[in-house]
Design a protein around this motif. Structure first.
Motif, PDB file in Angstrom:
ATOM      1  N   CYS A   1       0.794  -1.160   0.293  1.00  9.13           N
ATOM      2  CA  CYS A   1      -0.122  -0.116   0.168  1.00  9.13           C
ATOM      3  C   CYS A   1       0.731   1.202  -0.057  1.00  9.13           C
ATOM      4  O   CYS A   1       0.320   2.286  -0.394  1.00  9.13           O
ATOM      5  CB  CYS A   1      -0.952  -0.038   1.194  1.00  9.13           C
TER       6      CYS A   1
ATOM      7  N   ASP B   1      -2.640  -0.295  10.517  1.00 11.73           N
ATOM      8  CA  ASP B   1      -3.887   0.250  11.343  1.00 11.73           C
ATOM      9  C   ASP B   1      -4.381   1.688  11.040  1.00 11.73           C
ATOM     10  O   ASP B   1      -3.682   2.138   9.992  1.00 11.73           O
ATOM     11  CB  ASP B   1      -3.615   0.188  12.678  1.00 11.73           C
TER      12      ASP B   1
ATOM     13  N   TRP C   1      -1.527   4.551  10.560  1.00 11.36           N
ATOM     14  CA  TRP C   1      -0.770   4.435   9.458  1.00 11.36           C
ATOM     15  C   TRP C   1      -1.627   5.369   8.478  1.00 11.36           C
ATOM     16  O   TRP C   1      -0.852   6.214   7.747  1.00 11.36           O
ATOM     17  CB  TRP C   1      -0.353   3.139   9.036  1.00 11.36           C
ATOM     18  N   GLN C   2      -2.873   4.888   8.418  1.00 13.06           N
ATOM     19  CA  GLN C   2      -3.613   5.713   7.478  1.00 13.06           C
ATOM     20  C   GLN C   2      -3.799   7.221   7.564  1.00 13.06           C
ATOM     21  O   GLN C   2      -3.506   8.172   6.788  1.00 13.06           O
ATOM     22  CB  GLN C   2      -5.003   4.960   7.403  1.00 13.06           C
TER      23      GLN C   2
ATOM     24  N   THR D   1      -4.362  -1.402   3.138  1.00 16.40           N
ATOM     25  CA  THR D   1      -3.429  -1.482   4.464  1.00 16.40           C
ATOM     26  C   THR D   1      -2.626  -2.826   4.400  1.00 16.40           C
ATOM     27  O   THR D   1      -2.089  -3.052   5.849  1.00 16.40           O
ATOM     28  CB  THR D   1      -4.667  -1.716   5.610  1.00 16.40           C
TER      29      THR D   1
END
Length: 55
Positions: free
Chosen positions: A11, A27, A30-31, A40
């Protein structure tokens, strides 16, 4: 019947993840820190070598 050939892409870098490598599920933190991520699942090197900064 033929076998299904699929690739999982990282990703963060977009490289295909070899099926013999560990795949890291990232998780929501991170986003939040990397909003340009697509998905993800991450490649081992991308997940473990990411420098965290206070944002």
């Amino acid at each position: 019947m033929s076998a299904v050939n699929f690739r999982i892409a990282c990703c963060k870098c977009g490289k295909p993840i070899p099926l013999t490598q560990n795949i890291y599920a990232l998780d929501g933190e991170w986003q939040r820190r990397f909003p340009t991520m697509r998905g993800t699942l991450a490649y081992q090197q991308c997940a473990l070598r990411t420098a965290w900064r206070n944002i």
